[in-house]
Each structure stands twice: as C-alpha cells, then as structure tokens.
Design a protein around this motif. Structure first.
Motif, PDB file in Angstrom:
ATOM      1  N   ARG A  76       0.835  -1.206   0.000  1.00  0.00           N
ATOM      2  CA  ARG A  76       0.000   0.000   0.000  1.00  0.00           C
ATOM      3  C   ARG A  76       0.870   1.257   0.000  1.00  0.00           C
ATOM      4  NH1 ARG A  76      -5.165   1.809   1.462  1.00  0.00           N
ATOM      5  NH2 ARG A  76      -5.294   3.818   0.372  1.00  0.00           N
ATOM      6  N   VAL A  77       1.910   1.268   0.826  1.00  0.00           N
ATOM      7  CA  VAL A  77       2.814   2.419   0.844  1.00  0.00           C
ATOM      8  C   VAL A  77       3.437   2.614  -0.532  1.00  0.00           C
ATOM      9  CG1 VAL A  77       5.027   3.271   1.731  1.00  0.00           C
ATOM     10  CG2 VAL A  77       3.326   2.358   3.320  1.00  0.00           C
ATOM     11  N   ALA A  78       3.821   1.529  -1.163  1.00  0.00           N
ATOM     12  CA  ALA A  78       4.482   1.618  -2.469  1.00  0.00           C
ATOM     13  C   ALA A  78       3.587   2.274  -3.514  1.00  0.00           C
ATOM     14  CB  ALA A  78       4.919   0.230  -2.941  1.00  0.00           C
ATOM     15  N   VAL A  79       2.302   1.885  -3.557  1.00  0.00           N
ATOM     16  CA  VAL A  79       1.429   2.481  -4.570  1.00  0.00           C
ATOM     17  C   VAL A  79       1.076   3.919  -4.220  1.00  0.00           C
ATOM     18  CG1 VAL A  79       0.516   0.246  -5.295  1.00  0.00           C
ATOM     19  CG2 VAL A  79      -0.750   1.584  -3.593  1.00  0.00           C
ATOM     20  N   GLU A  80       0.993   4.229  -2.927  1.00  0.00           N
ATOM     21  CA  GLU A  80       0.739   5.618  -2.534  1.00  0.00           C
ATOM     22  C   GLU A  80       1.928   6.493  -2.911  1.00  0.00           C
ATOM     23  OE1 GLU A  80      -1.997   6.902  -1.587  1.00  0.00           O
ATOM     24  OE2 GLU A  80      -3.151   5.102  -1.105  1.00  0.00           O
ATOM     25  N   TYR A  81       3.121   5.968  -2.702  1.00  0.00           N
ATOM     26  CA  TYR A  81       4.329   6.705  -3.081  1.00  0.00           C
ATOM     27  C   TYR A  81       4.369   6.899  -4.596  1.00  0.00           C
ATOM     28  CZ  TYR A  81       9.292   7.924  -3.335  1.00  0.00           C
ATOM     29  OH  TYR A  81      10.475   8.577  -3.578  1.00  0.00           O
ATOM     30  N   TRP A  82       4.081   5.842  -5.323  1.00  0.00           N
ATOM     31  CA  TRP A  82       4.057   5.875  -6.790  1.00  0.00           C
ATOM     32  C   TRP A  82       3.076   6.945  -7.277  1.00  0.00           C
ATOM     33  CZ3 TRP A  82       6.618   2.714 -10.430  1.00  0.00           C
ATOM     34  CH2 TRP A  82       6.118   2.740 -11.740  1.00  0.00           C
ATOM     35  N   ASN A  83       1.900   6.968  -6.684  1.00  0.00           N
ATOM     36  CA  ASN A  83       0.883   7.926  -7.100  1.00  0.00           C
ATOM     37  C   ASN A  83       1.260   9.354  -6.724  1.00  0.00           C
ATOM     38  OD1 ASN A  83      -1.926   8.538  -8.052  1.00  0.00           O
ATOM     39  ND2 ASN A  83      -2.152   9.200  -5.930  1.00  0.00           N
ATOM     40  N   ARG A  84       1.785   9.515  -5.533  1.00  0.00           N
ATOM     41  CA  ARG A  84       2.148  10.853  -5.044  1.00  0.00           C
ATOM     42  C   ARG A  84       3.191  11.501  -5.947  1.00  0.00           C
ATOM     43  NH1 ARG A  84       1.542  13.783  -0.418  1.00  0.00           N
ATOM     44  NH2 ARG A  84       3.253  15.146   0.178  1.00  0.00           N
ATOM     45  N   LEU A  85       4.084  10.696  -6.524  1.00  0.00           N
ATOM     46  CA  LEU A  85       5.128  11.212  -7.400  1.00  0.00           C
ATOM     47  C   LEU A  85       4.744  11.149  -8.884  1.00  0.00           C
ATOM     48  CD1 LEU A  85       6.668  10.900  -4.698  1.00  0.00           C
ATOM     49  CD2 LEU A  85       8.684  10.314  -6.034  1.00  0.00           C
ATOM     50  N   HIS A  86       3.479  10.817  -9.158  1.00  0.00           N
ATOM     51  CA  HIS A  86       2.957  10.800 -10.530  1.00  0.00           C
ATOM     52  C   HIS A  86       3.780   9.883 -11.445  1.00  0.00           C
ATOM     53  CE1 HIS A  86       0.518  14.204  -9.250  1.00  0.00           C
ATOM     54  NE2 HIS A  86       1.620  14.818  -8.865  1.00  0.00           N
ATOM     55  N   LEU A  87       4.127   8.707 -10.931  1.00  0.00           N
ATOM     56  CA  LEU A  87       5.019   7.825 -11.687  1.00  0.00           C
ATOM     57  C   LEU A  87       4.320   7.092 -12.820  1.00  0.00           C
ATOM     58  CD1 LEU A  87       7.345   6.492  -8.848  1.00  0.00           C
ATOM     59  CD2 LEU A  87       7.682   8.412 -10.414  1.00  0.00           C
ATOM     60  N   ASN A  88       2.994   7.067 -12.830  1.00  0.00           N
ATOM     61  CA  ASN A  88       2.307   6.508 -14.005  1.00  0.00           C
ATOM     62  C   ASN A  88       2.713   7.267 -15.261  1.00  0.00           C
ATOM     63  OD1 ASN A  88       0.885   4.377 -12.896  1.00  0.00           O
ATOM     64  ND2 ASN A  88      -1.035   5.507 -12.645  1.00  0.00           N
ATOM     65  N   GLU A  89       2.807   8.587 -15.151  1.00  0.00           N
ATOM     66  CA  GLU A  89       3.153   9.410 -16.312  1.00  0.00           C
ATOM     67  C   GLU A  89       4.572   9.098 -16.800  1.00  0.00           C
ATOM     68  OE1 GLU A  89       2.468  13.502 -15.223  1.00  0.00           O
ATOM     69  OE2 GLU A  89       0.601  12.968 -14.210  1.00  0.00           O
ATOM     70  N   TRP A  90       5.484   8.934 -15.860  1.00  0.00           N
ATOM     71  CA  TRP A  90       6.862   8.591 -16.229  1.00  0.00           C
ATOM     72  C   TRP A  90       6.912   7.201 -16.863  1.00  0.00           C
ATOM     73  CZ3 TRP A  90      11.020  11.930 -15.623  1.00  0.00           C
ATOM     74  CH2 TRP A  90      10.747  13.111 -14.921  1.00  0.00           C
ATOM     75  N   ALA A  91       6.154   6.278 -16.284  1.00  0.00           N
ATOM     76  CA  ALA A  91       6.150   4.908 -16.807  1.00  0.00           C
ATOM     77  C   ALA A  91       5.524   4.849 -18.194  1.00  0.00           C
ATOM     78  CB  ALA A  91       5.402   3.987 -15.846  1.00  0.00           C
ATOM     79  N   ASP A  92       4.487   5.637 -18.429  1.00  0.00           N
ATOM     80  CA  ASP A  92       3.839   5.642 -19.747  1.00  0.00           C
ATOM     81  C   ASP A  92       4.821   6.030 -20.850  1.00  0.00           C
ATOM     82  OD1 ASP A  92       1.469   4.886 -18.622  1.00  0.00           O
ATOM     83  OD2 ASP A  92       0.538   6.866 -18.698  1.00  0.00           O
ATOM     84  N   ASN A  93       5.834   6.801 -20.482  1.00  0.00           N
ATOM     85  CA  ASN A  93       6.879   7.197 -21.434  1.00  0.00           C
ATOM     86  C   ASN A  93       8.097   6.269 -21.379  1.00  0.00           C
ATOM     87  OD1 ASN A  93       5.636   9.585 -22.576  1.00  0.00           O
ATOM     88  ND2 ASN A  93       5.930  10.549 -20.576  1.00  0.00           N
ATOM     89  N   GLN A  94       7.942   5.157 -20.666  1.00  0.00           N
ATOM     90  CA  GLN A  94       9.019   4.163 -20.506  1.00  0.00           C
ATOM     91  C   GLN A  94      10.304   4.799 -19.961  1.00  0.00           C
ATOM     92  OE1 GLN A  94       9.161   0.813 -23.481  1.00  0.00           O
ATOM     93  NE2 GLN A  94       8.183   2.343 -24.796  1.00  0.00           N
ATOM     94  N   ASN A  95      10.136   5.784 -19.089  1.00  0.00           N
ATOM     95  CA  ASN A  95      11.283   6.500 -18.535  1.00  0.00           C
ATOM     96  C   ASN A  95      11.749   5.809 -17.255  1.00  0.00           C
ATOM     97  OD1 ASN A  95      13.170   8.345 -17.553  1.00  0.00           O
ATOM     98  ND2 ASN A  95      11.984  10.127 -18.206  1.00  0.00           N
ATOM     99  N   VAL A  96      12.441   4.708 -17.419  1.00  0.00           N
ATOM    100  CA  VAL A  96      12.922   3.943 -16.266  1.00  0.00           C
ATOM    101  C   VAL A  96      13.924   4.768 -15.463  1.00  0.00           C
ATOM    102  CG1 VAL A  96      14.028   1.812 -15.507  1.00  0.00           C
ATOM    103  CG2 VAL A  96      12.563   1.787 -17.532  1.00  0.00           C
ATOM    104  N   ARG A  97      14.729   5.541 -16.138  1.00  0.00           N
ATOM    105  CA  ARG A  97      15.716   6.391 -15.457  1.00  0.00           C
ATOM    106  C   ARG A  97      15.013   7.388 -14.528  1.00  0.00           C
ATOM    107  NH1 ARG A  97      21.029   8.622 -16.209  1.00  0.00           N
ATOM    108  NH2 ARG A  97      21.417   7.029 -17.787  1.00  0.00           N
ATOM    109  N   GLY A  98      13.977   8.040 -15.046  1.00  0.00           N
ATOM    110  CA  GLY A  98      13.250   9.015 -14.242  1.00  0.00           C
ATOM    111  C   GLY A  98      12.556   8.384 -13.049  1.00  0.00           C
ATOM    112  N   VAL A  99      11.938   7.225 -13.261  1.00  0.00           N
ATOM    113  CA  VAL A  99      11.281   6.516 -12.163  1.00  0.00           C
ATOM    114  C   VAL A  99      12.314   6.098 -11.117  1.00  0.00           C
ATOM    115  CG1 VAL A  99       9.981   4.450 -11.518  1.00  0.00           C
ATOM    116  CG2 VAL A  99       9.356   5.720 -13.578  1.00  0.00           C
TER     117      VAL A  99
END
Length: 207
Positions: free
Chosen positions: A148-171
């Motif tokens: 749960r903490v992991a997905v909250e952290y992921w969401n708080r940092l808007h990492l879906n947007e980074w992942a959609d661009n396949q930006n592994v470095r940014g994530v």
C-alpha cells in the motif's frame, strides 16, 4: 492460445500470478512471504491507481520492486546499527529525512517494497494509511502495508506518467534517490514487459 487469452482478459487488468513471478524472478521462492500471497497483495494494490492497466506501468513498478527488495526477499534495509549512523539527526541525510532523536536513523531505516526511510516519510505515509508507523515502524515491512505504501508513493510522485513514457531512469531517480542498479532495473522491466506481452496482454500497451 494467444487469442483465447485476449478474450479472457479483454475487460480485466493485468494479473500477476505466482507463475509470472517465478518465471521472471525465481529467487522469489526464498521470500518469507508465499508467492501467491505476494501476487494477491500486488494485484489488489496496483489496481488502486490503475498501475496494472498498462504493461509499461506494471512492468516498471515490478522491476523497481524486484531490485529494491532483491526479488521480494528483503523488506528491511540491511546493515548493522553503525551503518545507519548516516541517517542520524545532525547529518545531511538524517536532517533531510526529518530524523530528530538519536537512534532515529536505525529506527526509521528503509522498509517495504520501495524502502520507506526517515521519520518524515513514516509520518506522512502513516497518516495517509491511518496507521501509526511512527511508533510501530516495523509495520512498514509487512507485506500488505508495504504494498500500500508503495502504490501511494508511486501515485504521489505521478510515476504513471513517467512509466507511460518508458522513462525507467526518471522513475529510478524518484524511487531510489539516484541511479543505483539502473541497468538491472531496466533488465527486469524488459523481462516483465515481454512476459506480459507473451501472455496476451498486448492490448495493455499504450497507443
């Protein structure tokens, strides 16, 4: 067959199974948590922010999780108490983490899938989840709370947007704070992505 799986999963999210975890990360069998339980907790939590609706998102998330926990084996940062002196109050890292008292470096060491670290973060995510992580910090290393903490952290940092661009470095920068083991994270991202595509989830590739 591929077409059968396309029909079965047409209106469903990408499902993580014991088989998928064992196929990509065989050492997961050494985890103290049963593989099917890990899969179930991931499926439940990744659905909260649609991380499992998109191959790039779920594959990058899992690639990061695998590296941070060494294939879901370690949910608490490794090291003796002296190792965590770098997190103590009065040190640059300790002050940035909000640690206030002697011993906070060790008390609030990294725990969970994305290694929640420091008093400020334990306060923040404890508040978001409605759990007292400040006084009971070891809860952050439990599987349900860790997910749960992991997905909250992921969401708080808007990492879906980074992942959609396949930006592994940014994530990686946002999860790790640096680029530690970036090549390994990319390898696991590719492995999970290819696994899900082969399982018939190509419909979940962003257009």
């Amino acid at each position: 067959t591929f077409m059968d799986k396309e029909k079965i999963y047409k209106d469903s999210p990408i499902i993580i199974t014991s088989e998928s975890l064992l196929s990509v990360i065989p050492l997961v069998k050494r985890s103290k948590f049963k593989t099917d339980i890990i899969a179930a907790e991931l499926n439940k939590n990744l659905s909260i922010y649609n991380i499992n609706q998109n191959i790039y998102r779920i594959s990058i998330f899992l690639g990061q999780a695998v590296v941070e926990t060494e294939q879901f084996i370690y949910f608490t940062e490794l090291g003796n108490k002296e190792y965590f002196d770098k997190y103590e109050p009065g040190t640059p890292i300790g002050d940035s983490l909000g640690n206030l008292n002697i011993g906070d470096g060790y008390k609030y060491r990294g725990r969970g899938i994305f290694q929640l670290t420091g008093l400020n973060n334990y306060k923040l995510y404890g508040s978001i989840l409605g759990i007292d992580l400040v006084n009971v910090p070891h809860l952050a290393a439990s599987l349900p709370i860790s997910c749960r903490v992991a997905v909250e952290y992921w969401n708080r940092l808007h990492l879906n947007e980074w992942a959609d661009n396949q930006n592994v470095r940014g994530v990686t920068r946002r999860i790790n704070g640096g680029l530690n083991k970036l090549a390994e994270r990319i390898i696991y991202y590719d492995k999970f992505k290819n696994y899900f595509i082969n399982e018939g989830y190509s419909r979940c590739l962003p257009v």
